[in-house]
Motif scaffolding. Structure first.
Motif, PDB file in Angstrom:
ATOM      1  N   ASN A 295      -4.258  12.377   5.262  1.00 25.62           N
ATOM      2  CA  ASN A 295      -5.087  11.814   4.322  1.00 25.62           C
ATOM      3  C   ASN A 295      -4.579  10.136   4.212  1.00 25.62           C
ATOM      4  O   ASN A 295      -5.453   9.216   4.496  1.00 25.62           O
ATOM      5  CB  ASN A 295      -5.461  12.301   2.927  1.00 25.62           C
ATOM      6  N   SER A 296      -3.557   9.970   4.098  1.00 28.57           N
ATOM      7  CA  SER A 296      -2.887   8.801   3.989  1.00 28.57           C
ATOM      8  C   SER A 296      -2.878   7.863   5.392  1.00 28.57           C
ATOM      9  O   SER A 296      -3.408   6.875   5.186  1.00 28.57           O
ATOM     10  CB  SER A 296      -1.348   8.761   3.823  1.00 28.57           C
ATOM     11  N   ALA A 297      -2.805   8.446   6.299  1.00 28.88           N
ATOM     12  CA  ALA A 297      -2.951   7.984   7.694  1.00 28.88           C
ATOM     13  C   ALA A 297      -4.313   7.589   7.771  1.00 28.88           C
ATOM     14  O   ALA A 297      -4.768   6.281   8.238  1.00 28.88           O
ATOM     15  CB  ALA A 297      -2.720   9.014   8.802  1.00 28.88           C
ATOM     16  N   GLN A 298      -5.228   8.531   7.625  1.00 24.69           N
ATOM     17  CA  GLN A 298      -6.835   7.952   7.415  1.00 24.69           C
ATOM     18  C   GLN A 298      -7.138   6.905   6.641  1.00 24.69           C
ATOM     19  O   GLN A 298      -7.834   6.010   7.298  1.00 24.69           O
ATOM     20  CB  GLN A 298      -7.730   9.228   7.209  1.00 24.69           C
ATOM     21  N   VAL A 299      -6.548   6.718   5.404  1.00 27.57           N
ATOM     22  CA  VAL A 299      -6.654   5.497   4.512  1.00 27.57           C
ATOM     23  C   VAL A 299      -6.281   4.217   5.092  1.00 27.57           C
ATOM     24  O   VAL A 299      -6.565   3.005   5.057  1.00 27.57           O
ATOM     25  CB  VAL A 299      -6.120   5.952   3.188  1.00 27.57           C
TER      26      VAL A 299
ATOM     27  N   SER B  88       0.762  -1.217   0.059  1.00 28.08           N
ATOM     28  CA  SER B  88       0.183  -0.002   0.161  1.00 28.08           C
ATOM     29  C   SER B  88       0.828   1.125   0.147  1.00 28.08           C
ATOM     30  O   SER B  88       1.757   1.505   0.772  1.00 28.08           O
ATOM     31  CB  SER B  88      -0.875  -0.129   1.282  1.00 28.08           C
ATOM     32  N   SER B  89       0.522   2.250  -1.071  1.00 28.74           N
ATOM     33  CA  SER B  89       1.550   3.317  -1.213  1.00 28.74           C
ATOM     34  C   SER B  89       1.032   4.065  -0.017  1.00 28.74           C
ATOM     35  O   SER B  89       1.944   4.939   0.731  1.00 28.74           O
ATOM     36  CB  SER B  89       1.184   3.898  -2.310  1.00 28.74           C
ATOM     37  N   GLU B  90      -0.197   4.236   0.482  1.00 30.32           N
ATOM     38  CA  GLU B  90      -0.757   5.131   1.594  1.00 30.32           C
ATOM     39  C   GLU B  90       0.326   4.739   2.868  1.00 30.32           C
ATOM     40  O   GLU B  90       0.512   5.727   3.692  1.00 30.32           O
ATOM     41  CB  GLU B  90      -2.240   4.810   1.823  1.00 30.32           C
TER      42      GLU B  90
ATOM     43  N   LEU C 210       9.107  -4.097   7.295  1.00 29.48           N
ATOM     44  CA  LEU C 210       8.436  -3.478   6.053  1.00 29.48           C
ATOM     45  C   LEU C 210       9.462  -2.767   5.094  1.00 29.48           C
ATOM     46  O   LEU C 210      10.366  -2.002   5.691  1.00 29.48           O
ATOM     47  CB  LEU C 210       7.580  -2.332   6.768  1.00 29.48           C
ATOM     48  N   VAL C 211       9.518  -3.183   3.831  1.00 31.21           N
ATOM     49  CA  VAL C 211      10.426  -2.420   3.019  1.00 31.21           C
ATOM     50  C   VAL C 211       9.603  -1.807   2.022  1.00 31.21           C
ATOM     51  O   VAL C 211       8.645  -2.312   1.432  1.00 31.21           O
ATOM     52  CB  VAL C 211      11.483  -3.513   2.434  1.00 31.21           C
ATOM     53  N   ASN C 212       9.998  -0.668   1.531  1.00 26.80           N
ATOM     54  CA  ASN C 212       9.547   0.185   0.751  1.00 26.80           C
ATOM     55  C   ASN C 212       9.759  -0.523  -0.717  1.00 26.80           C
ATOM     56  O   ASN C 212      11.149  -0.694  -1.206  1.00 26.80           O
ATOM     57  CB  ASN C 212      10.008   1.545   0.574  1.00 26.80           C
ATOM     58  N   PRO C 213       8.714  -0.976  -1.417  1.00 30.68           N
ATOM     59  CA  PRO C 213       9.294  -1.789  -2.761  1.00 30.68           C
ATOM     60  C   PRO C 213       9.641  -0.710  -3.644  1.00 30.68           C
ATOM     61  O   PRO C 213      10.418  -1.492  -4.869  1.00 30.68           O
ATOM     62  CB  PRO C 213       7.614  -1.965  -3.385  1.00 30.68           C
ATOM     63  N   GLU C 214       9.695   0.569  -3.689  1.00 31.46           N
ATOM     64  CA  GLU C 214      10.244   1.541  -4.808  1.00 31.46           C
ATOM     65  C   GLU C 214      11.657   1.757  -4.364  1.00 31.46           C
ATOM     66  O   GLU C 214      12.519   1.702  -5.347  1.00 31.46           O
ATOM     67  CB  GLU C 214       9.625   2.710  -5.041  1.00 31.46           C
ATOM     68  N   THR C 215      11.955   1.950  -3.052  1.00 35.30           N
ATOM     69  CA  THR C 215      13.299   2.317  -2.735  1.00 35.30           C
ATOM     70  C   THR C 215      14.197   1.422  -2.155  1.00 35.30           C
ATOM     71  O   THR C 215      15.264   1.401  -1.788  1.00 35.30           O
ATOM     72  CB  THR C 215      13.265   3.700  -1.793  1.00 35.30           C
ATOM     73  N   LEU C 216      13.229   0.232  -1.803  1.00 36.24           N
ATOM     74  CA  LEU C 216      13.954  -0.835  -1.065  1.00 36.24           C
ATOM     75  C   LEU C 216      14.816  -0.589   0.418  1.00 36.24           C
ATOM     76  O   LEU C 216      15.629  -1.152   0.960  1.00 36.24           O
ATOM     77  CB  LEU C 216      15.154  -1.496  -1.794  1.00 36.24           C
TER      78      LEU C 216
ATOM     79  N   HIS D 151       3.191   3.281   3.134  1.00 31.29           N
ATOM     80  CA  HIS D 151       4.602   3.803   2.989  1.00 31.29           C
ATOM     81  C   HIS D 151       4.657   5.530   3.162  1.00 31.29           C
ATOM     82  O   HIS D 151       5.557   6.062   3.595  1.00 31.29           O
ATOM     83  CB  HIS D 151       5.097   3.448   1.802  1.00 31.29           C
ATOM     84  N   ASP D 152       3.486   6.025   2.748  1.00 34.58           N
ATOM     85  CA  ASP D 152       3.491   7.545   2.834  1.00 34.58           C
ATOM     86  C   ASP D 152       3.334   7.890   4.272  1.00 34.58           C
ATOM     87  O   ASP D 152       3.910   8.770   4.668  1.00 34.58           O
ATOM     88  CB  ASP D 152       2.454   8.097   2.175  1.00 34.58           C
ATOM     89  N   VAL D 153       2.625   7.223   4.982  1.00 34.04           N
ATOM     90  CA  VAL D 153       2.406   7.331   6.331  1.00 34.04           C
ATOM     91  C   VAL D 153       3.823   7.127   7.065  1.00 34.04           C
ATOM     92  O   VAL D 153       4.071   8.060   7.896  1.00 34.04           O
ATOM     93  CB  VAL D 153       1.549   6.462   7.115  1.00 34.04           C
ATOM     94  N   LEU D 154       4.770   6.158   6.703  1.00 33.12           N
ATOM     95  CA  LEU D 154       6.108   6.031   7.422  1.00 33.12           C
ATOM     96  C   LEU D 154       7.009   6.956   6.943  1.00 33.12           C
ATOM     97  O   LEU D 154       8.209   6.879   7.381  1.00 33.12           O
ATOM     98  CB  LEU D 154       6.202   4.505   7.059  1.00 33.12           C
ATOM     99  N   SER D 155       6.566   7.596   5.885  1.00 34.20           N
ATOM    100  CA  SER D 155       7.843   8.718   5.404  1.00 34.20           C
ATOM    101  C   SER D 155       7.664   9.814   6.286  1.00 34.20           C
ATOM    102  O   SER D 155       6.902  10.172   6.757  1.00 34.20           O
ATOM    103  CB  SER D 155       7.310   9.024   3.998  1.00 34.20           C
ATOM    104  N   PRO D 156       8.825  10.660   6.112  1.00 43.82           N
ATOM    105  CA  PRO D 156       9.018  11.799   6.884  1.00 43.82           C
ATOM    106  C   PRO D 156       7.968  12.866   6.714  1.00 43.82           C
ATOM    107  O   PRO D 156       7.453  13.540   7.447  1.00 43.82           O
ATOM    108  CB  PRO D 156      10.242  12.206   6.698  1.00 43.82           C
ATOM    109  N   ASP D 157       7.555  12.839   5.627  1.00 45.87           N
ATOM    110  CA  ASP D 157       6.591  13.963   5.124  1.00 45.87           C
ATOM    111  C   ASP D 157       5.215  13.017   4.897  1.00 45.87           C
ATOM    112  O   ASP D 157       4.490  13.106   3.736  1.00 45.87           O
ATOM    113  CB  ASP D 157       6.870  14.624   3.706  1.00 45.87           C
ATOM    114  N   ALA D 158       4.764  12.724   6.108  1.00 40.55           N
ATOM    115  CA  ALA D 158       3.221  11.852   5.883  1.00 40.55           C
ATOM    116  C   ALA D 158       2.151  12.956   5.903  1.00 40.55           C
ATOM    117  O   ALA D 158       2.177  14.085   6.511  1.00 40.55           O
ATOM    118  CB  ALA D 158       3.248  11.124   7.150  1.00 40.55           C
ATOM    119  N   SER D 159       1.150  12.357   5.171  1.00 43.19           N
ATOM    120  CA  SER D 159      -0.139  13.346   4.858  1.00 43.19           C
ATOM    121  C   SER D 159      -1.104  12.944   5.739  1.00 43.19           C
ATOM    122  O   SER D 159      -0.931  11.606   6.219  1.00 43.19           O
ATOM    123  CB  SER D 159      -0.609  13.376   3.468  1.00 43.19           C
TER     124      SER D 159
END
Length: 601
Positions: free
Chosen positions: A95-99, A81-83, A185-191, A85-93
């Protein structure tokens, strides 16, 4: 001790000996049948139990694989789920956390056994979902100190399965043990490793997933590191495999799953998908208790055999022993001197043959006793005749001596010599009753006989006697050579017209003593000669032997055999109008027994 036991055994009656051997054989046979039956039945039962346990282990692994696959699918769905990984990134939004929250709630609500989900990250506060309570959770830094964390980091691709154990507690204050799956948990795009996901359930629910509890059956589930995740009784969860009483407390990586403990029935199955091991265990003794009925049946069967066969074998032994007792009683009567014994045997088996043989033996004994009695009687009569003969010769010798001296006084010297030779002939012939004399005395008998015969026939008869001095002391049956010389005179010389000659020659070869009588008489016809030879070689005397040719020679051979043994022979050779030769041959080794006045054995 052994000798005493042997003597006691030898003195036992046959009936007791039959019991002594027969009963142990029956008991051994019955016990062997019972043992084989019990062993066969127990092996079949154990084989069926092992097969059932293998099925349980296989089914348990299958159910657990479905459960693990569901967890793996949940992890895969969220990790892609991209959401998230977005939550786990430093710049989380926001909306992603809600999803992400909505997505996790939806997943947990559709899963029967999953109650909790934790996501640890160094960049984001811990995401926590627990359907059972709202207790505080363990900190990420504390979790990193656990052994399961190390296994998770070491197996980034596969992840690790674990169970709560002190001091590790995922939900603080919750006494219920949890079984959980932990994976990076590994980011599939950045590994890039962005955190850690833990999916868990209570150990009680995990236990329900592999089936209901069965009587006397224990199921143990372990992860690949030897930690017990759950068991059918719920008492071993969190413990190490080495604490189990099976396989001699051996570490998991050293266990030989093909070996079986004598106390337990154990089946093993493992999963290639999760690395889990499943043990299905039953106590061997409890499973075999149902076979105790065979033991009691065998014991009862042995007792029944003893109770039936002791009197039965006693009766059978009596049936066989009664004829033997009659035979034994008859033998005792026979020993006491009653030779009229006869045992009536109706049996035709070995006992009947024994009785028949006994009757024959008694008859033979009676005949032998009668023969011995008659022989003793004959011997007494012979001794009486011998005593009489010892009186008569003295009168004969004295009378012949008186006639001899009267002939000398009257000038009839030739008549006196003839009477003197006749007196000597009779003296040697009688030999004071002796049956065995020396060859020297035998030659004297022959010399006197030939002298008297020469007076009778005049110039028609001449003779010669040759014998080495050392051979003349050998002892032979009396009147052995005189009959041969007499046959030569009567049948050979008397019937011829010309000059007759008889030669008696005693000599020895390398192996034999030979006594040969040769004459130049009329000889013997070929057919008569063969008849005589056959009579000499016959093994026993024929019923009309006294009227056949060769009877005298056969008797002579028997006399030689009685004294010298079987190593004797008589050879007769003759040719019409040429003469006859008779040879007596005796083994030299037998002639060295000098001084023997009785026949050889």
């Amino acid at each position: 001790m052994l000798a005493k036991i042997k003597n006691i055994y030898l003195e036992l009656p046959i009936r007791f000996k039959i019991q002594l051997w027969f009963m142990p054989m029956l008991v051994f046979t019955a016990a062997s049948i019972g043992y084989v039956s019990y062993t066969t039945a127990s092996n079949q039962v154990l084989e069926k139990i092992a097969q059932a346990q293998d099925n349980i282990a296989s089914q348990t692994i299958t159910h657990l694989d479905y459960l693990a696959k569901d967890i793996y699918d949940t992890y895969s769905y969220l990790s892609l789920s991209s959401e998230l990984h977005d939550v786990l990134s430093p710049d989380a939004s926001y909306n992603s956390a809600q999803v992400v929250n909505s997505m996790i709630n939806r997943l947990l609500s559709t899963r029967q056994f999953f109650q909790s989900l934790l996501i640890f990250s160094d960049n984001f506060p811990t995401i926590k979902f627990n359907s059972l309570n709202n207790n505080e959770i363990i900190g990420y830094d504390e979790y990193k100190k656990s052994e399961i964390y190390e296994h998770t980091i070491d197996n980034v691709i596969k992840g690790a399965w674990g169970v709560e154990e002190d001091p590790l507690k995922l939900f603080i204050g919750d006494a219920r043990k949890k079984v959980f799956y932990s994976k990076v948990l590994v980011n599939p795009e950045t590994l890039v490793q962005e955190g850690l996901m833990i999916i868990g359930m209570t150990e009680a629910d995990f236990r329900k997933s592999f089936g209901p509890k069965r009587d006397n059956v224990e199921i143990v589930v372990m992860n690949e590191y030897g930690t017990i995740m759950s068991d059918s009784d719920g008492i071993w969860s969190g413990h190490a495999f080495t604490e189990l009483p099976y396989y001699n407390h051996m570490p998991l990586d050293q266990v030989d799953w093909s070996e079986h403990d004598k106390q337990w029935l154990i089946s093993h199955a493992s999963s290639s998908a999760t690395g889990w091991h499943v043990l299905v265990i039953q106590p061997r003794i409890e499973e075999l208790q149902q076979l105790n009925k065979i033991r009691w049946l065998t014991l009862g069967f042995v007792v029944m055999i003893i109770l039936i066969n002791v009197p039965l074998s006693w009766i059978i032994a009596k049936l066989f022993l009664n004829p033997l007792k009659r035979l034994l009683k008859s033998m005792r009567e026979l020993q006491s001197g009653d030779f009229s014994q006869y045992v009536d045997m109706e049996l035709r088996d070995e006992i009947g043959q024994l009785g028949h043989g006994y009757n024959i033996m008694v008859t033979k004994i009676k005949e032998l006793i009668q023969d011995v009695y008659e022989s003793d009687l004959s011997q007494k009569e012979a001794e009486l005749r011998m005593l009489q003969s010892q009186i008569n010769p003295h009168f004969l010798y004295n009378t012949l001596n008186s006639i001899t001296w009267m002939s000398y006084r009257e000038g009839a010297d030739k008549t006196a010599d003839m009477i003197q030779r006749l007196s000597v002939f009779f003296r040697f012939n009688l030999s004071q009753g002796a049956d065995i004399i020396t060859i020297e005395k035998e030659l004297a008998i022959v010399e006197n006989y030939l002298f008297l015969s020469q007076i009778r026939f005049g110039d028609k008869l001449t003779y010669s006697i040759e014998a080495e001095p050392h051979l003349q002391q050998i002892r032979v049956p009396k009147l052995l050579l005189q009959p041969l010389v007499e046959n030569a005179v009567v049948h050979g010389i008397e019937q011829m017209e010309g000059q007759g000659f008889i030669h008696l020659y005693i000599y020895e070869t390398e192996n034999e003593l030979v006594m040969e009588v040769t004459d130049n008489g009329i000889g013997i016809a070929p057919d008569k000669l063969e008849t005589m030879r056959a009579a000499i070689e016959a093994k026993q005397r024929s019923s009309n032997a006294e009227h056949t040719d060769g009877f005298a020679l056969y008797n002579m051979k028997e006399r030689l055999r009685n004294y010298f043994g079987d190593d004797v022979a008589i050879e007769i050779n003759s040719k019409l109008n040429v003469g006859t030769s008779v040879k007596l041959k005796i083994d030299r080794s037998r002639t060295g027994m000098q001084g023997k006045d009785e026949p050889h054995a």
